[in-house]
Write an enzyme that holds these catalytic residues in place. Structure first.
Site, PDB file in Angstrom:
ATOM      1  N   GLY A 296       0.806   5.102   1.668  1.00 20.66           N
ATOM      2  CA  GLY A 296       0.192   6.091   2.525  1.00 20.66           C
ATOM      3  C   GLY A 296       0.462   7.493   2.032  1.00 20.66           C
ATOM      4  O   GLY A 296       1.234   7.704   1.084  1.00 20.66           O
ATOM      5  N   GLY A 297      -0.149   8.450   2.695  1.00 15.59           N
ATOM      6  CA  GLY A 297       0.031   9.832   2.277  1.00 15.59           C
ATOM      7  C   GLY A 297       1.468  10.302   2.430  1.00 15.59           C
ATOM      8  O   GLY A 297       1.913  11.204   1.736  1.00 15.59           O
ATOM      9  N   LEU A 298       2.213   9.693   3.345  1.00 20.84           N
ATOM     10  CA  LEU A 298       3.591  10.116   3.588  1.00 20.84           C
ATOM     11  C   LEU A 298       4.612   9.011   3.322  1.00 20.84           C
ATOM     12  O   LEU A 298       5.798   9.216   3.559  1.00 20.84           O
ATOM     13  CB  LEU A 298       3.740  10.596   5.036  1.00 20.84           C
ATOM     14  N   GLY A 299       4.201   7.855   2.878  1.00 23.25           N
ATOM     15  CA  GLY A 299       5.224   6.847   2.632  1.00 23.25           C
ATOM     16  C   GLY A 299       4.695   5.527   2.143  1.00 23.25           C
ATOM     17  O   GLY A 299       3.505   5.225   2.234  1.00 23.25           O
ATOM     18  N   TRP A 300       5.637   4.719   1.591  1.00 22.24           N
ATOM     19  CA  TRP A 300       5.311   3.359   1.207  1.00 22.24           C
ATOM     20  C   TRP A 300       5.062   2.524   2.460  1.00 22.24           C
ATOM     21  O   TRP A 300       5.655   2.759   3.505  1.00 22.24           O
ATOM     22  CB  TRP A 300       6.448   2.746   0.401  1.00 22.24           C
TER      23      TRP A 300
ATOM     24  N   ASP B 106      -5.467  14.390   9.271  1.00 22.87           N
ATOM     25  CA  ASP B 106      -5.572  13.862   7.904  1.00 22.87           C
ATOM     26  C   ASP B 106      -6.500  12.654   7.820  1.00 22.87           C
ATOM     27  O   ASP B 106      -6.179  11.655   7.183  1.00 22.87           O
ATOM     28  CB  ASP B 106      -4.180  13.486   7.382  1.00 22.87           C
TER      29      ASP B 106
ATOM     30  N   ALA C  59       0.854  -1.194   0.000  1.00 27.41           N
ATOM     31  CA  ALA C  59       0.000   0.000   0.000  1.00 27.41           C
ATOM     32  C   ALA C  59       0.884   1.236   0.000  1.00 27.41           C
ATOM     33  O   ALA C  59       2.101   1.164   0.229  1.00 27.41           O
ATOM     34  CB  ALA C  59      -0.922   0.013   1.212  1.00 27.41           C
TER      35      ALA C  59
ATOM     36  N   LYS D 235       6.515   1.216   7.753  1.00 27.98           N
ATOM     37  CA  LYS D 235       6.113   2.414   7.024  1.00 27.98           C
ATOM     38  C   LYS D 235       7.317   3.333   6.897  1.00 27.98           C
ATOM     39  O   LYS D 235       7.939   3.721   7.877  1.00 27.98           O
ATOM     40  CB  LYS D 235       4.979   3.142   7.735  1.00 27.98           C
TER      41      LYS D 235
END
Length: 734
Positions: free
Chosen positions: A126-130, A250, A124, A147
């Site tokens: 995320g908004g700030l990282g893999w 967020d 997946a 993460k």
């Protein structure tokens, strides 16, 4: 710690007032003294539960070619003149400012991080990282999540996230196990990673997308109750964060997972999974992380910064978007009848997220707990409309009232009904109370505990209004609550001008004209003045502020009934009644609406739903007898009851508790006379069954009138009733 009182939960309530197992707030149980108003909780199943569904092995979710879409790429330099000016490759330098970037996964399958976590692959973003799936080789290869950051320029966010996460421990927030580092696969530069628990479930965005395509991601159609259940658990997590001075910032469906429920979870089935944007309340120095349109406007952020209200805005938008994918909203998912049955509850839900999304942050909910309180009320409302099972719970905003909003349908007629000239062929008086009567009979707002006069006013609304006004004058109390009590006391005393003056004083003392109690009392004053439309507007404003409360819907239902909007009145009365069978005013309103539409049987069926423990049980049974024996006005004509309905009225009358339980008495005689009058009228109108017994009916009615004469207070009244008896005696020939 106190044990959790939720069904099937063996957790404990911790110092946050939330359960350490199911993650929900402490449940308030009413005392046993409330039994006179009906059972306060009648179901063992929890409408806030989420369905258990199958979820595949986590390795099946590994991405074979993880890439960040070009549309989602941004330069990490906050001062970059053109953050989108990035070349198409996965790594390089920004064309606008020269800042280095890399959107490539920094871990590869097979990497062993910190000599403990074996990377399986990327699953997946995320908004700030893999986000990587890995196995904990020190703990039976249990799955965990690593993460990292999408861009190395966001290293400062990793530090902020780490500091925030080390203090967080809540069942609805993903658990953090460790912080580790590992060289980047492409650059060899050490990178920091957060090791988190693996959550086997669906991201809410997946739930929405699959529901849109017509599949059943939860094993059943996505319903509004599921959305609310998830929202309540998110709000529990938010309340935990806000109490600790933290903002989530967020929230969106991508950042929430519903667990599958295959491992015995009870209530804590929802997890916030990305805390990269968490920041301290009042911190305006860090980089603002959020997602449009979940986040509030730039203008609000510039003026106020990120706040509790901006967090609740993200909850409102998340609920709104999920609702649009429910079977309750999407056409063709449910029958029109099913949709109509729950529509009032859906309106209440829409009002919850509309309030959370208000452009003015001061008009949003004051806290996560306030929003959750209203959302729980809406959940009970929709669930009860869906399956017909009541789910009462004491209101935190209104005091339960013992007043029955009925103008005589549920009482035995007084003797004065038969004194003087007896009117004939009049339709049944449906018992709709006058607006001024409703103004003093609706539920009363609960006094705030911090008001200096709270103790003095505890039983104020049960006191004689004029005596109360005198006592308040003597005490010299001037608080908002005192002013509200003065307003209601003045209405009860019939002094509308004094009520208006007291309400104005309450507004001045509050210093805030947005208080919902002002709108509520404006509605009461409008009713007292007979302006039902103005009252409707005020109560509707109260409904917008308190969508989970019954009282505004009860008030609006009366306004609808008064104006002849019977479909709306029936829906709103029904919503209140289905949820709480102690609000008998609602079922009397339903019965009146049915009678106004000529539905005698429907009205009786509804009245029969009044629980025996209700203080208004006998009133409902009397009303049923009067409905079965009354003539209804339909299209300019009288719809008289037929023989079977009158027989049912007699049977019910014989079983009524009247006159203190005596088999004979003044009330029973009067009600028998009402039924006997209806029988004779039906016989004279041509009812074949009753026509054959006309003489016997006349003899019974004559005896009843003579019994009524013995109740008279004067000789003149007694003579009138004897003359009435002689009028109806059978004609005999000798």
């Amino acid at each position: 710690m106190t044990a959790c009182t939720r069904v099937d939960c063996d957790g404990s309530i911790d110092e946050t007032d939330y359960c350490d197992t199911c993650g929900r707030p402490a449940e308030t149980r009413p005392s046993s003294s409330s039994s006179s108003t009906g059972s306060r909780r009648s179901r063992s199943d929890d409408p806030a539960s989420l369905p258990v569904f199958d979820f595949p092995d986590p390795t099946s979710r590994i991405l074979t070619d993880p890439q960040v879409p070009v549309r989602a790429r941004r330069c990490g330099n906050p001062d970059c003149p053109d953050p989108k000016a990035l070349p198409a490759q996965g790594a390089g330098f920004c064309l606008a400012c020269g800042t280095a970037f890399s959107f490539l996964p920094s871990l590869a399958p097979g990497d062993l991080v910190a000599d403990q976590y074996l990377v399986v692959g990327c699953f997946a973003r995320g908004g700030l990282g893999w986000i990587y799936l890995a196995k904990d080789t020190h703990l039976d290869d249990n799955p965990v999540v690593l993460k990292g950051l999408i861009d190395v320029a966001d290293e400062d966010l990793a530090t902020a996230e780490r500091q925030a996460l080390t203090t967080i421990d809540h069942p609805n927030i993903v658990r953090i196990f460790n912080f580790v580092s590992h060289p980047d696969t492409h650059t060899g530069t050490p990178r920091a990673y957060i090791v988190m628990e693996y959550v086997d479930g669906l991201v809410l965005n997946e739930v929405a997308e699959q529901s849109r395509l017509g599949t059943l991601p939860l094993g059943e159609p996505l319903r509004t109750e599921h959305v609310i259940a998830a929202g309540l658990q998110v709000l529990a997590a938010f309340d935990y964060l806000h109490e600790r001075g933290l903002l989530y910032c967020d929230l969106k469906p991508d950042n929430v997972i519903i667990r599958s429920g295959r491992h015995g979870e009870r209530g804590n089935r929802v997890k916030l999974i990305d805390l990269g944007a968490v920041r301290r309340v009042g911190d305006r120095s860090g980089k603002v992380v959020g997602t449009r349109p979940y986040q509030v406007s730039d203008a609000e952020i510039a003026e106020r910064g990120l706040t509790v209200q901006s967090d609740l805005h993200t909850v409102g938008e998340t609920l709104r978007r999920l609702y649009l994918e429910t079977a309750d909203h999407r056409a063709g998912q449910y029958s029109a009848a099913e949709r109509r049955r729950i529509e009032v509850g859906l309106e209440s839900f829409r009002r919850v997220y509309t309030k959370a999304l208000h452009k003015d942050p001061d008009h949003r909910f004051a806290s996560s707990a306030d929003m959750a309180d209203q959302l729980r009320g809406v959940l009970r409302e929709i669930a009860s409309l869906r399956d017909g099972q009541p789910r009462p719970e004491p209101s935190t905003r209104f005091v339960h009232t013992a007043t029955l909003l009925d103008d005589g349908l549920g009482v035995v007629p007084p003797l004065s009904r038969w004194i003087g000239e007896l009117p004939e062929d009049l339709p049944l008086d449906l018992g709709r109370p006058a607006p001024a009567v409703v103004a003093i009979g609706l539920p009363v707002p609960r006094a705030t505990a911090d008001d200096p006069a709270a103790d003095v006013l505890a039983a104020a609304d049960a006191e004689d209004p004029r005596r109360l006004l005198d006592r308040l004058d003597t005490a010299g109390l001037r608080t908002p609550e005192t002013a509200f009590v003065r307003c209601r006391a003045a209405l009860a005393a019939g002094d509308v001008d004094a009520a208006v003056e007291s309400l104005s004083q309450a507004g001045n003392l509050l210093g805030d004209d947005r208080d919902w109690r002002l709108r509520w009392h404006e509605g009461l004053i409008a009713l007292a003045e007979g302006d039902v439309e103005e009252a409707r507007s005020a109560f509707d404003a109260g409904y917008a502020e308190l969508p989970g409360e019954d009282a505004p819907k009860l008030a609006l239902a009366y306004c609808d009934e008064h104006s002849g909007a019977f479909a709306k009145a029936e829906a709103r009365y029904g919503s209140v009644w289905r949820r709480d069978r102690s609000v008998v005013s609602a079922v009397f309103g339903l019965a009146r609406v049915r009678l106004a539409q000529g539905d005698r049987a429907g009205a009786v069926t509804l009245l029969d739903e009044t629980p025996p423990v209700s203080r208004h049980y006998d009133a409902a049974r009397i009303a049923a007898v009067r409905v079965l024996s009354g003539a209804l006005a339909r299209s300019g004509q009288l719809d008289r009851p037929h023989a079977a309905e009158l027989a049912a009225a007699n049977d019910r009358l014989s079983r009524l508790y009247l006159d203190g339980g005596a088999t004979t008495g003044q009330s029973r005689v009067r009600l028998e006379a009402v039924v006997q009058e209806a029988e004779l009228a039906a016989a004279m109108a041509g009812d074949e069954v009753l026509r054959r017994h006309e003489d016997a009916l006349r003899q019974r009615l004559e005896r009843s009138y003579r019994a009524l004469a013995r109740q008279a207070d004067s000789q003149a009244e007694r003579s009138d009733l004897v003359d009435l008896a002689n009028t109806y005696r059978p004609v005999t020939f000798r």
